[in-house]
Write an enzyme that holds these catalytic residues in place. Structure first.
Site, PDB file in Angstrom:
ATOM      1  CB  SER A  37      -8.538  -1.080   5.017  1.00 43.21           C
ATOM      2  OG  SER A  37      -9.069  -2.292   4.564  1.00 43.21           O
ATOM      3  NE  ARG A  67      -2.524  -2.001  -0.719  1.00 43.39           N
ATOM      4  CZ  ARG A  67      -2.609  -3.302  -0.557  1.00 43.39           C
ATOM      5  NH1 ARG A  67      -3.174  -3.781   0.502  1.00 43.39           N
ATOM      6  NH2 ARG A  67      -2.157  -4.140  -1.461  1.00 43.39           N
ATOM      7  CD  GLU A  75      -5.502   1.348   2.716  1.00 42.18           C
ATOM      8  OE1 GLU A  75      -5.205   0.294   3.290  1.00 42.18           O
ATOM      9  OE2 GLU A  75      -6.385   1.420   1.847  1.00 42.18           O
TER      10      GLU A  75
HETATM   11  C1  LIG Z   1     -15.258   0.242   0.121  1.00 45.40           C
HETATM   12  C2  LIG Z   1     -13.811   0.444  -0.212  1.00 45.40           C
HETATM   13  C3  LIG Z   1     -12.995  -0.662  -0.388  1.00 45.40           C
HETATM   14  C4  LIG Z   1     -11.641  -0.499  -0.718  1.00 45.40           C
HETATM   15  N1  LIG Z   1     -10.873  -1.599  -0.887  1.00 45.40           N
HETATM   16  C5  LIG Z   1      -9.577  -1.472  -1.217  1.00 45.40           C
HETATM   17  C6  LIG Z   1      -8.756  -2.625  -1.423  1.00 45.40           C
HETATM   18  O1  LIG Z   1      -9.214  -3.760  -1.345  1.00 45.40           O
HETATM   19  N2  LIG Z   1      -7.448  -2.439  -1.736  1.00 45.40           N
HETATM   20  C7  LIG Z   1      -6.909  -1.188  -1.880  1.00 45.40           C
HETATM   21  O2  LIG Z   1      -5.713  -1.088  -2.181  1.00 45.40           O
HETATM   22  N3  LIG Z   1      -7.660  -0.073  -1.690  1.00 45.40           N
HETATM   23  C8  LIG Z   1      -8.965  -0.185  -1.376  1.00 45.40           C
HETATM   24  N4  LIG Z   1      -9.738   0.930  -1.165  1.00 45.40           N
HETATM   25  C9  LIG Z   1      -9.130   2.260  -1.301  1.00 45.40           C
HETATM   26  C10 LIG Z   1      -9.342   2.908  -2.698  1.00 45.40           C
HETATM   27  O3  LIG Z   1     -10.257   2.168  -3.453  1.00 45.40           O
HETATM   28  C11 LIG Z   1      -8.017   2.989  -3.476  1.00 45.40           C
HETATM   29  O4  LIG Z   1      -7.035   3.649  -2.732  1.00 45.40           O
HETATM   30  C12 LIG Z   1      -8.196   3.714  -4.830  1.00 45.40           C
HETATM   31  O5  LIG Z   1      -7.020   3.589  -5.591  1.00 45.40           O
HETATM   32  C13 LIG Z   1      -8.525   5.205  -4.659  1.00 45.40           C
HETATM   33  O6  LIG Z   1      -8.855   5.728  -5.931  1.00 45.40           O
HETATM   34  P1  LIG Z   1      -9.532   7.147  -6.056  1.00 45.40           P
HETATM   35  O7  LIG Z   1      -9.582   7.503  -7.505  1.00 45.40           O
HETATM   36  O8  LIG Z   1     -10.827   7.166  -5.354  1.00 45.40           O
HETATM   37  O9  LIG Z   1      -8.464   8.060  -5.319  1.00 45.40           O
HETATM   38  P2  LIG Z   1      -8.730   9.357  -4.426  1.00 45.40           P
HETATM   39  O10 LIG Z   1      -9.405   8.951  -3.162  1.00 45.40           O
HETATM   40  O11 LIG Z   1      -9.383  10.407  -5.230  1.00 45.40           O
HETATM   41  O12 LIG Z   1      -7.225   9.790  -4.100  1.00 45.40           O
HETATM   42  C14 LIG Z   1      -6.422   9.020  -3.231  1.00 45.40           C
HETATM   43  C15 LIG Z   1      -5.018   9.655  -3.195  1.00 45.40           C
HETATM   44  O13 LIG Z   1      -4.408   9.532  -4.471  1.00 45.40           O
HETATM   45  C16 LIG Z   1      -4.113  10.813  -5.015  1.00 45.40           C
HETATM   46  N5  LIG Z   1      -4.428  10.743  -6.441  1.00 45.40           N
HETATM   47  C17 LIG Z   1      -5.613  10.409  -7.001  1.00 45.40           C
HETATM   48  N6  LIG Z   1      -5.510  10.419  -8.341  1.00 45.40           N
HETATM   49  C18 LIG Z   1      -4.240  10.774  -8.623  1.00 45.40           C
HETATM   50  C19 LIG Z   1      -3.508  10.976  -9.825  1.00 45.40           C
HETATM   51  N7  LIG Z   1      -4.076  10.808 -11.029  1.00 45.40           N
HETATM   52  N8  LIG Z   1      -2.195  11.374  -9.744  1.00 45.40           N
HETATM   53  C20 LIG Z   1      -1.603  11.556  -8.530  1.00 45.40           C
HETATM   54  N9  LIG Z   1      -2.247  11.381  -7.364  1.00 45.40           N
HETATM   55  C21 LIG Z   1      -3.544  10.990  -7.413  1.00 45.40           C
HETATM   56  C22 LIG Z   1      -4.999  11.805  -4.272  1.00 45.40           C
HETATM   57  O14 LIG Z   1      -4.416  13.104  -4.244  1.00 45.40           O
HETATM   58  C23 LIG Z   1      -5.036  11.161  -2.893  1.00 45.40           C
HETATM   59  O15 LIG Z   1      -3.869  11.479  -2.188  1.00 45.40           O
HETATM   60  C24 LIG Z   1     -11.103   0.813  -0.855  1.00 45.40           C
HETATM   61  C25 LIG Z   1     -11.938   1.928  -0.691  1.00 45.40           C
HETATM   62  C26 LIG Z   1     -13.282   1.749  -0.388  1.00 45.40           C
HETATM   63  C27 LIG Z   1     -14.178   2.950  -0.235  1.00 45.40           C
END
Ligand SMILES: Cc1cc2nc3c(=O)[nH]c(=O)nc-3n(C[C@H](O)[C@H](O)[C@H](O)COP(=O)(O)OP(=O)(O)OC[C@H]3O[C@@H](n4cnc5c(N)ncnc54)[C@H](O)[C@@H]3O)c2cc1C
Length: 357
Positions: A246, A169, A341
């Protein structure tokens, strides 16, 4: 298409754009369709002295009530096959592609590599940030290259996977959040592969969801459907109960620390990994009595001690306070440090405000 300040939207409410549903007013918001548009937005923001935050689908962030700057959403939604040698395909996906759509596209073509990452919420652009992982697979396994724009120079760069510093992660993008905006990810997917079924429940889900009793016969699509069903059973749906998945990483301790902990807490689960022993953050939190607890508008899910939830009417700071108290109680009882996280986006400090707002 370039993102000029004319395409910046003023005063955008982000409450429906984060899975915790916390209210957050962005001074400015803009979508960038490609790397050139990201560069243009960064140049314009610098010229105007405006701070920039990158937001994907908001499923791994805790937002403050206000972000006094530009919230930039990479929105390239293309999936392209760059190369196909009959065995392996190089696939490029834009940062704005919904991650699960890419997984389903891949499984639909019969390709192996990301099938166990089904139903992880969020965008492709965020996937390398925390090297998303689940059910024994992670992005790093199939990621070959990341395309990004360097924030210091506003120029496009390519980072080979070995230069991305992927860990559990973790990545360089996460460790240095102000260095790059990810614009696309290049994956290597395979026509031949076998199902990774080591996680509990996967074999049963293959049988019940797909009628597959011999895992060696499972297709990537069988795996996607089995994992999707498992995840739906285990995790609260953010559409029903807002959450960010998480909330803490599973902490890794040394073998000696684990032995000492096991002596005092005989039933403590631990998994041996290269760096030491990985503990279950959920188990630690549950043992401290937090599971199902509610404090005002926020709390810990009944179903899963690792999932912090927003019951409505609260703000991000309340959840961060709760998370701090949970981490402090785990440290006090077990001497183990929990690492958060989701990323807490910070309020701008001293950034100049746009003159022509
Ligand atoms: C119900 C649920 C279950 C989940 N299960 C998992 C799992 O099993 N495994 C796992 O690893 N994660 C899990 N996650 C976490 C999440 O899905 C991941 O971290 C996902 O990659 C976040 O994507 P996002 O586009 O929503 O990012 P955001 O929430 O919009 O951003 C997260 C971070 O990344 C940065 N960011 C976003 N896009 C970019 C970009 N293009 N360039 C640079 N920085 C960027 C943002 O500034 C921020 O710091 C879960 C979340 C939820 C709500």
């Amino acid at each position: 298409m370039a993102v000029t300040s004319r395409s910046w939207q003023a005063g955008v409410q982000l409450q429906q754009r984060n899975s915790l549903r916390f209210p957050c007013l962005a001074r400015w918001h803009a979508q960038a369709q490609d790397a050139a548009a990201v560069s243009a937005a960064l140049v314009e923001a610098k010229r105007r002295g405006v701070e920039v935050w990158v937001l994907g689908e908001g499923s791994n962030v805790v937002l403050p009530e206000e972000l006094d700057g530009l919230v930039l959403g990479p929105a390239d939604r293309r999936i392209e096959v760059l190369d196909d040698d009959g065995e392996r395909l190089r696939v490029r996906a834009g940062a704005g592609v919904h991650w699960d759509a890419l997984v389903r596209w891949s499984a639909g073509q019969g390709l192996w590599g990301v099938e166990n990452l089904a139903l992880i919420p969020g965008s492709v652009g965020a996937a390398p940030v925390q090297n998303i992982g689940a059910y024994g697979q992670e992005l790093a396994t199939s990621c070959r290259r990341v395309e990004a724009v360097a924030r210091a120079t506003a120029s496009p760069v390519q980072l080979e996977a070995e230069d991305c510093g992927f860990g559990y992660r973790d990545s360089r993008f996460r460790r240095d959040p102000h260095a790059w905006v990810v614009t696309a990810v290049e994956l290597e997917l395979k026509r031949r592969g076998c199902a990774q079924i080591s996680y509990p429940g996967v074999v049963d889900a293959l049988a019940t969801e797909r009628g597959v009793n011999d895992a060696s016969q499972a297709t990537p699509l069988d795996m996607v459907e089995a994992i999707t069903a498992l995840r739906r059973r285990k995790l609260p749906d953010p559409e029903v109960l807002p959450n960010a998945g998480s909330f803490f990483k599973n902490p890794v301790v040394t073998r000696a620390q684990f032995d000492a902990l096991e002596t005092r807490h005989g039933d403590m689960p631990g998994t041996f990994v290269d760096e030491g022993v990985k503990l279950s953050a959920a188990w630690l939190i549950e043992r401290c009595g937090w599971r199902g607890l509610r404090r005002g508008a926020v709390g810990v899910a009944d179903a899963h001690a690792l999932v912090l939830v927003h019951h409505g009417g609260g703000v991000g700071a309340e959840l961060l306070d709760l998370a701090r108290d949970i981490a402090a109680s785990v440290r006090e009882r077990f001497g183990v440090r929990l690492e958060q996280e989701p990323v807490a986006l910070q309020r701008a400090r001293g950034a100049g405000l746009p003159a022509d707002s």
